[in-house]
Design a protein around this motif. Structure first.
Motif, PDB file in Angstrom:
ATOM      1  N   ALA A  42       0.837  -1.208   0.000  1.00 14.81           N
ATOM      2  CA  ALA A  42       0.000   0.000   0.000  1.00 14.81           C
ATOM      3  C   ALA A  42       0.867   1.251   0.000  1.00 14.81           C
ATOM      4  O   ALA A  42       1.937   1.280   0.608  1.00 14.81           O
ATOM      5  CB  ALA A  42      -0.917   0.011   1.219  1.00 14.81           C
ATOM      6  N   GLN A  43       0.396   2.261  -0.688  1.00  7.66           N
ATOM      7  CA  GLN A  43       1.063   3.559  -0.689  1.00  7.66           C
ATOM      8  C   GLN A  43       0.027   4.649  -0.424  1.00  7.66           C
ATOM      9  O   GLN A  43      -1.182   4.412  -0.511  1.00  7.66           O
ATOM     10  CB  GLN A  43       1.758   3.826  -2.022  1.00  7.66           C
ATOM     11  CG  GLN A  43       0.777   4.109  -3.161  1.00  7.66           C
ATOM     12  CD  GLN A  43       1.449   4.648  -4.399  1.00  7.66           C
ATOM     13  OE1 GLN A  43       2.013   3.888  -5.170  1.00  7.66           O
ATOM     14  NE2 GLN A  43       1.367   5.968  -4.600  1.00  7.66           N
ATOM     15  N   GLN A  44       0.534   5.827  -0.102  1.00  8.58           N
ATOM     16  CA  GLN A  44      -0.329   6.990   0.087  1.00  8.58           C
ATOM     17  C   GLN A  44      -0.104   7.952  -1.083  1.00  8.58           C
ATOM     18  O   GLN A  44       0.256   7.522  -2.177  1.00  8.58           O
ATOM     19  CB  GLN A  44      -0.044   7.624   1.443  1.00  8.58           C
ATOM     20  CG  GLN A  44      -0.364   6.690   2.607  1.00  8.58           C
ATOM     21  CD  GLN A  44      -0.164   7.351   3.952  1.00  8.58           C
ATOM     22  OE1 GLN A  44      -0.699   8.435   4.233  1.00  8.58           O
ATOM     23  NE2 GLN A  44       0.609   6.706   4.819  1.00  8.58           N
ATOM     24  N   PHE A  45      -0.321   9.236  -0.841  1.00 13.55           N
ATOM     25  CA  PHE A  45      -0.298  10.209  -1.920  1.00 13.55           C
ATOM     26  C   PHE A  45       0.929  11.121  -1.827  1.00 13.55           C
ATOM     27  O   PHE A  45       1.356  11.491  -0.743  1.00 13.55           O
ATOM     28  CB  PHE A  45      -1.558  11.085  -1.878  1.00 13.55           C
ATOM     29  CG  PHE A  45      -2.842  10.306  -2.039  1.00 13.55           C
ATOM     30  CD1 PHE A  45      -3.355  10.060  -3.302  1.00 13.55           C
ATOM     31  CD2 PHE A  45      -3.519   9.818  -0.937  1.00 13.55           C
ATOM     32  CE1 PHE A  45      -4.539   9.350  -3.464  1.00 13.55           C
ATOM     33  CE2 PHE A  45      -4.705   9.111  -1.082  1.00 13.55           C
ATOM     34  CZ  PHE A  45      -5.214   8.879  -2.350  1.00 13.55           C
ATOM     35  N   TYR A  49       6.178   9.028  -1.998  1.00 11.86           N
ATOM     36  CA  TYR A  49       6.020   7.623  -2.373  1.00 11.86           C
ATOM     37  C   TYR A  49       6.523   7.339  -3.785  1.00 11.86           C
ATOM     38  O   TYR A  49       6.219   6.296  -4.358  1.00 11.86           O
ATOM     39  CB  TYR A  49       4.546   7.226  -2.215  1.00 11.86           C
ATOM     40  CG  TYR A  49       4.100   7.429  -0.784  1.00 11.86           C
ATOM     41  CD1 TYR A  49       4.337   6.458   0.178  1.00 11.86           C
ATOM     42  CD2 TYR A  49       3.514   8.631  -0.381  1.00 11.86           C
ATOM     43  CE1 TYR A  49       3.978   6.661   1.500  1.00 11.86           C
ATOM     44  CE2 TYR A  49       3.155   8.839   0.942  1.00 11.86           C
ATOM     45  CZ  TYR A  49       3.394   7.851   1.873  1.00 11.86           C
ATOM     46  OH  TYR A  49       3.055   8.064   3.192  1.00 11.86           O
ATOM     47  N   ILE A  53       6.188   4.220  -6.614  1.00 14.92           N
ATOM     48  CA  ILE A  53       5.574   4.456  -7.923  1.00 14.92           C
ATOM     49  C   ILE A  53       6.490   3.980  -9.036  1.00 14.92           C
ATOM     50  O   ILE A  53       6.047   3.328 -10.000  1.00 14.92           O
ATOM     51  CB  ILE A  53       5.226   5.954  -8.076  1.00 14.92           C
ATOM     52  CG1 ILE A  53       4.153   6.356  -7.063  1.00 14.92           C
ATOM     53  CG2 ILE A  53       4.767   6.269  -9.500  1.00 14.92           C
ATOM     54  CD1 ILE A  53       3.949   7.852  -6.923  1.00 14.92           C
ATOM     55  N   ARG A  56       6.592   0.190  -9.074  1.00 17.50           N
ATOM     56  CA  ARG A  56       5.374  -0.350  -9.680  1.00 17.50           C
ATOM     57  C   ARG A  56       5.408  -0.213 -11.197  1.00 17.50           C
ATOM     58  O   ARG A  56       5.127  -1.172 -11.921  1.00 17.50           O
ATOM     59  CB  ARG A  56       4.156   0.373  -9.113  1.00 17.50           C
ATOM     60  CG  ARG A  56       2.824  -0.124  -9.662  1.00 17.50           C
ATOM     61  CD  ARG A  56       1.660   0.639  -9.039  1.00 17.50           C
ATOM     62  NE  ARG A  56       1.567   1.992  -9.538  1.00 17.50           N
ATOM     63  CZ  ARG A  56       1.332   3.063  -8.775  1.00 17.50           C
ATOM     64  NH1 ARG A  56       1.202   2.934  -7.461  1.00 17.50           N
ATOM     65  NH2 ARG A  56       1.241   4.264  -9.313  1.00 17.50           N
ATOM     66  N   TRP A  77      -1.246  -3.544  -5.705  1.00 18.53           N
ATOM     67  CA  TRP A  77      -1.023  -2.227  -5.113  1.00 18.53           C
ATOM     68  C   TRP A  77      -2.339  -1.667  -4.579  1.00 18.53           C
ATOM     69  O   TRP A  77      -3.353  -1.690  -5.259  1.00 18.53           O
ATOM     70  CB  TRP A  77      -0.437  -1.276  -6.152  1.00 18.53           C
ATOM     71  CG  TRP A  77       0.920  -1.710  -6.610  1.00 18.53           C
ATOM     72  CD1 TRP A  77       1.202  -2.560  -7.643  1.00 18.53           C
ATOM     73  CD2 TRP A  77       2.174  -1.334  -6.051  1.00 18.53           C
ATOM     74  NE1 TRP A  77       2.554  -2.735  -7.759  1.00 18.53           N
ATOM     75  CE2 TRP A  77       3.182  -2.003  -6.795  1.00 18.53           C
ATOM     76  CE3 TRP A  77       2.544  -0.499  -4.989  1.00 18.53           C
ATOM     77  CZ2 TRP A  77       4.537  -1.854  -6.511  1.00 18.53           C
ATOM     78  CZ3 TRP A  77       3.898  -0.355  -4.711  1.00 18.53           C
ATOM     79  CH2 TRP A  77       4.884  -1.018  -5.460  1.00 18.53           C
ATOM     80  N   ARG A  79      -4.152   1.708  -2.413  1.00 14.03           N
ATOM     81  CA  ARG A  79      -3.991   3.119  -2.050  1.00 14.03           C
ATOM     82  C   ARG A  79      -4.782   3.392  -0.786  1.00 14.03           C
ATOM     83  O   ARG A  79      -5.989   3.176  -0.730  1.00 14.03           O
ATOM     84  CB  ARG A  79      -4.508   4.009  -3.172  1.00 14.03           C
ATOM     85  CG  ARG A  79      -4.391   5.494  -2.902  1.00 14.03           C
ATOM     86  CD  ARG A  79      -3.068   6.039  -3.337  1.00 14.03           C
ATOM     87  NE  ARG A  79      -2.933   6.014  -4.778  1.00 14.03           N
ATOM     88  CZ  ARG A  79      -2.018   6.707  -5.448  1.00 14.03           C
ATOM     89  NH1 ARG A  79      -1.160   7.473  -4.797  1.00 14.03           N
ATOM     90  NH2 ARG A  79      -1.943   6.616  -6.767  1.00 14.03           N
ATOM     91  N   GLU A 284       0.240   9.155 -11.541  1.00 15.61           N
ATOM     92  CA  GLU A 284      -0.609   9.875 -10.586  1.00 15.61           C
ATOM     93  C   GLU A 284      -1.633  10.778 -11.256  1.00 15.61           C
ATOM     94  O   GLU A 284      -2.627  11.158 -10.643  1.00 15.61           O
ATOM     95  CB  GLU A 284       0.261  10.700  -9.630  1.00 15.61           C
ATOM     96  CG  GLU A 284       1.224   9.850  -8.802  1.00 15.61           C
ATOM     97  CD  GLU A 284       0.490   8.862  -7.918  1.00 15.61           C
ATOM     98  OE1 GLU A 284      -0.085   9.270  -6.900  1.00 15.61           O
ATOM     99  OE2 GLU A 284       0.501   7.654  -8.261  1.00 15.61           O
TER     100      GLU A 284
END
Length: 345
Positions: A42-45, A49, A53, A56, A77, A79, A284
């Protein structure tokens, strides 16, 4: 003679059985050697990160896993908007690897020392974070009102929430470290950015990360109230990837594949900022151009480091407020050994 022959035959049979048992013991046990075939990360914004990205986009984890002889490994993945959600997902088994600020990592390390054994795998980002505000009369912490609301990823436990506590303790004394906790609200960075710029919500401040903080400062109505550099005396680790001891122990090749992939991603970002900026924009789909992102990556306030930086003073502060029950001797207590040959702080 016949008895001796029978004993000789029995001896040969026993020898064959023992030899077979020895051979079986030497052969690998497929069940014991099997590692998970799917990784959930999991990643945030935000640009914090970017190593995730890039990993991935370039399938770096899959490539590393294949090179380690694991065959096809699927990487899923997810979010999430804040550290509290990350921690919950990791503990309930919904995630294999979480990513969040230092506050959530330290909180989970402290709470799981006797069971899950959560620690950091690798630091991601040590860039500056800002508290930006939209109220003209808000120039110092002393100007905050009860009606003000500060958006951050998670109240009390997020990296930004602890930084605000550190700033309050410095300004008003250690006993008042939580003076502004009542003003904070949990909100993902993109939502907080929109709320702050709109000026039509209760949100008067956003303690955010890049690129949102720089986008906000591009609006003449927004100004910076605090910087993490002023609070901790320089740049320091903000985000990390962390997991459980069980996953690391049961899946050493998977763990190493993720570890190496993220360090490779950081090296690629350092060497190819134009390329990394293009990947960020493509993945993004934000309003900023690749050229604008590249300029942010070139700022001295932007740093990607797998080595923990300035984390111990952060941990010590959390111990002082009672947020952590265990006082770590060094950063090595809350990160796994793969980083120990590097000089962190």
């Amino acid at each position: 003679m016949q008895g001796m022959k029978r004993m000789s035959k029995n001896g040969r049979r026993i020898g064959l059985i023992l030899a077979g048992m020895t051979l079986a013991a030497m052969l690998p046990n497929p069940a014991a050697m099997a590692e998970i075939g799917e990784i959930r990360i999991a990643q945030q914004f935000g640009l914090a990160y970017l190593p995730l990205i890039v990993a991935r986009h370039q399938h770096l984890i899959e490539r590393r896993a294949a090179a380690a002889g694991l065959g096809r490994v699927e990487v899923s993945w997810v979010r999430l908007g804040g550290g509290s959600a990350m921690n919950d997902a990791l503990l309930t088994g919904s995630l294999d690897f979480a990513s969040a600020g230092l506050g959530p990592l330290l909180t989970l390390w402290d709470k799981t020392r006797d069971n899950f054994g959560v620690r950091g795998m690798v630091a991601l980002d040590a860039s500056a974070v800002f508290l930006n505000v939209n109220r003209p009369g808000l120039a110092t912490l002393a100007d905050l009102r009860d009606s003000d609301r500060i958006a951050l990823p998670a109240v009390k436990v997020s990296h930004q929430a602890v930084l605000l506590q550190m700033a309050a303790a410095r300004a008003y004394g250690p006993a008042q470290y939580d003076r502004f906790d009542k003003l904070t609200v949990t909100m993902a960075h993109p939502d907080a950015y929109i709320a702050l710029l709109s000026g039509r919500t209760e949100i008067t401040g956003h303690f955010g990360n890049s690129p949102f903080i720089y986008q906000e400062l591009g609006d003449p109505r927004i100004h910076r109230l605090l910087s993490s550099q002023d609070i901790i005396g320089g740049l320091g680790t903000v985000t990390s990837v962390f997991t459980t001891a069980k996953l690391r122990n049961d899946n050493p090749k998977i763990y190493r594949a993720v570890f190496d992939a993220l360090q490779e991603a950081q090296a690629l970002i350092a060497q190819h900022k134009d390329w990394a900026a293009q990947i960020y924009v493509a993945e993004e789909k934000g309003p900023l151009s690749a050229d604008a992102i590249r300029k942010l990556l070139e700022l001295p306030t932007t740093l990607y480091s797998s080595v923990p930086l300035n984390t111990k003073k952060f941990a010590d502060f959390m111990v002082g407020t009672g947020a952590l029950k265990t006082k770590p001797a060094s950063w090595r207590d809350y990160y796994f050994p793969e980083l120990y040959d590097q000089s962190g702080s």
